[in-house]
Design a protein around this motif. Structure first.
Motif, short mmCIF file in Angstrom:
data_model
loop_
_atom_site.label_atom_id
_atom_site.label_comp_id
_atom_site.label_asym_id
_atom_site.label_seq_id
_atom_site.Cartn_x
_atom_site.Cartn_y
_atom_site.Cartn_z
N MET A 1 60.90 68.74 61.99
CA MET A 1 62.06 69.64 61.32
C MET A 1 63.45 69.53 61.76
O MET A 1 64.39 70.06 61.06
N GLN A 2 63.64 68.87 63.05
CA GLN A 2 64.99 68.54 63.07
C GLN A 2 65.77 67.67 62.18
O GLN A 2 66.75 67.94 61.75
N ARG A 3 64.96 66.50 61.74
CA ARG A 3 65.52 65.62 60.81
C ARG A 3 65.63 66.14 59.23
O ARG A 3 66.76 65.92 58.86
N GLN A 4 64.80 66.80 59.07
CA GLN A 4 64.72 67.54 57.60
C GLN A 4 65.65 68.74 57.47
O GLN A 4 66.33 68.74 56.55
N TYR A 5 65.56 69.69 58.40
CA TYR A 5 66.15 70.79 58.02
C TYR A 5 67.21 71.20 59.13
O TYR A 5 67.76 72.16 58.99
N ASN A 6 67.46 70.25 60.03
CA ASN A 6 68.61 70.39 61.00
C ASN A 6 68.28 71.60 61.95
O ASN A 6 69.28 72.33 62.41
N LEU A 7 66.98 71.60 62.09
CA LEU A 7 66.63 72.91 63.18
C LEU A 7 65.99 72.50 64.47
O LEU A 7 65.23 71.40 64.50
N VAL A 8 66.51 72.86 65.44
CA VAL A 8 65.82 72.76 66.96
C VAL A 8 64.85 73.81 67.54
O VAL A 8 65.12 74.84 67.42
N VAL A 9 63.50 73.29 67.53
CA VAL A 9 62.53 74.28 67.79
C VAL A 9 61.82 73.68 69.20
O VAL A 9 61.40 72.70 69.26
N ASN A 10 61.93 74.87 70.05
CA ASN A 10 61.32 74.43 71.17
C ASN A 10 59.75 74.12 71.07
O ASN A 10 58.96 74.78 70.33
N LYS A 12 57.26 75.24 73.01
CA LYS A 12 56.66 76.32 73.13
C LYS A 12 56.30 77.08 71.89
O LYS A 12 55.22 77.82 71.81
N LYS A 13 57.39 77.35 71.32
CA LYS A 13 57.46 78.14 70.07
C LYS A 13 56.43 77.35 68.96
O LYS A 13 55.69 78.04 68.30
N VAL A 14 56.50 75.99 68.96
CA VAL A 14 55.39 75.35 68.15
C VAL A 14 54.18 75.47 68.39
O VAL A 14 53.25 75.87 67.56
N TYR A 15 53.75 75.67 69.72
CA TYR A 15 52.30 75.74 70.39
C TYR A 15 52.03 77.27 69.81
O TYR A 15 51.12 77.28 69.37
N ARG A 16 53.00 78.27 69.96
CA ARG A 16 52.42 79.74 69.79
C ARG A 16 52.18 79.53 68.36
O ARG A 16 51.25 80.31 67.68
N LYS A 19 49.00 78.18 67.35
CA LYS A 19 47.87 78.85 67.91
C LYS A 19 47.88 80.24 66.97
O LYS A 19 46.48 80.40 66.68
N GLU A 20 48.63 80.66 66.59
CA GLU A 20 48.61 81.77 65.52
C GLU A 20 47.91 81.42 64.34
O GLU A 20 47.06 82.19 63.69
N LEU A 21 48.29 80.26 63.78
CA LEU A 21 47.63 79.74 62.45
C LEU A 21 46.30 78.98 62.78
O LEU A 21 45.63 78.59 61.62
N ASP A 22 46.00 79.00 63.92
CA ASP A 22 44.58 78.47 64.28
C ASP A 22 44.50 77.07 63.71
O ASP A 22 43.24 76.64 63.19
N ILE A 23 45.60 76.36 64.07
CA ILE A 23 45.37 74.87 63.49
C ILE A 23 45.33 73.91 64.78
O ILE A 23 45.54 72.68 64.56
N LEU A 24 45.23 74.37 66.09
CA LEU A 24 45.01 73.45 67.24
C LEU A 24 44.02 72.81 67.35
O LEU A 24 42.74 73.27 67.07
N GLU A 25 44.00 71.36 67.76
CA GLU A 25 42.68 70.88 68.11
C GLU A 25 42.40 71.13 69.70
O GLU A 25 43.03 71.44 70.44
N PRO A 26 40.99 71.23 69.62
CA PRO A 26 40.36 71.32 71.26
C PRO A 26 40.86 70.36 72.16
O PRO A 26 40.85 69.24 71.70
N GLN A 27 41.17 70.84 73.14
CA GLN A 27 41.70 69.81 74.26
C GLN A 27 40.41 69.25 74.68
O GLN A 27 39.18 69.75 74.84
N ARG A 28 40.66 67.78 74.94
CA ARG A 28 39.36 67.04 75.62
C ARG A 28 39.09 67.27 77.08
O ARG A 28 40.05 67.66 77.82
#
Length: 76
Positions: A1-10, A12-16, A19-28
């Protein structure tokens, strides 16, 4: 996102958001390679039924070397 849209995202926000979109992989889960067999509460009826081994290592500063010490204990 930083390269394409020049946005800096933390991260923690990406993880949140993931998680809301339910696209996280289960941890091993970490599995033990060798289960520990402890000699507590064992009934020993004869000799040579229980042996214990202890390995220790140390460092010799004057010679810049390591050494290993293995103690074998025969119980009963």
């Amino acid at each position: 996102m930083q390269r394409q849209y020049n946005l800096v995202v933390n991260k923690k926000k990406v993880y949140r958001l993931c998680k809301e979109l339910d696209i996280l992989e289960p941890q091993r889960r970490v599995r033990l390679k060798h289960p520990r067999r402890i000699a507590m509460n064992r009934e020993i009826t004869g000799s040579n039924q229980l042996w214990e081994i202890d390995v220790k290592y140390g460092y010799i500063a004057g010679e810049n070397r390591f050494f290993y010490l293995m103690c074998i204990i025969r119980c009963l």
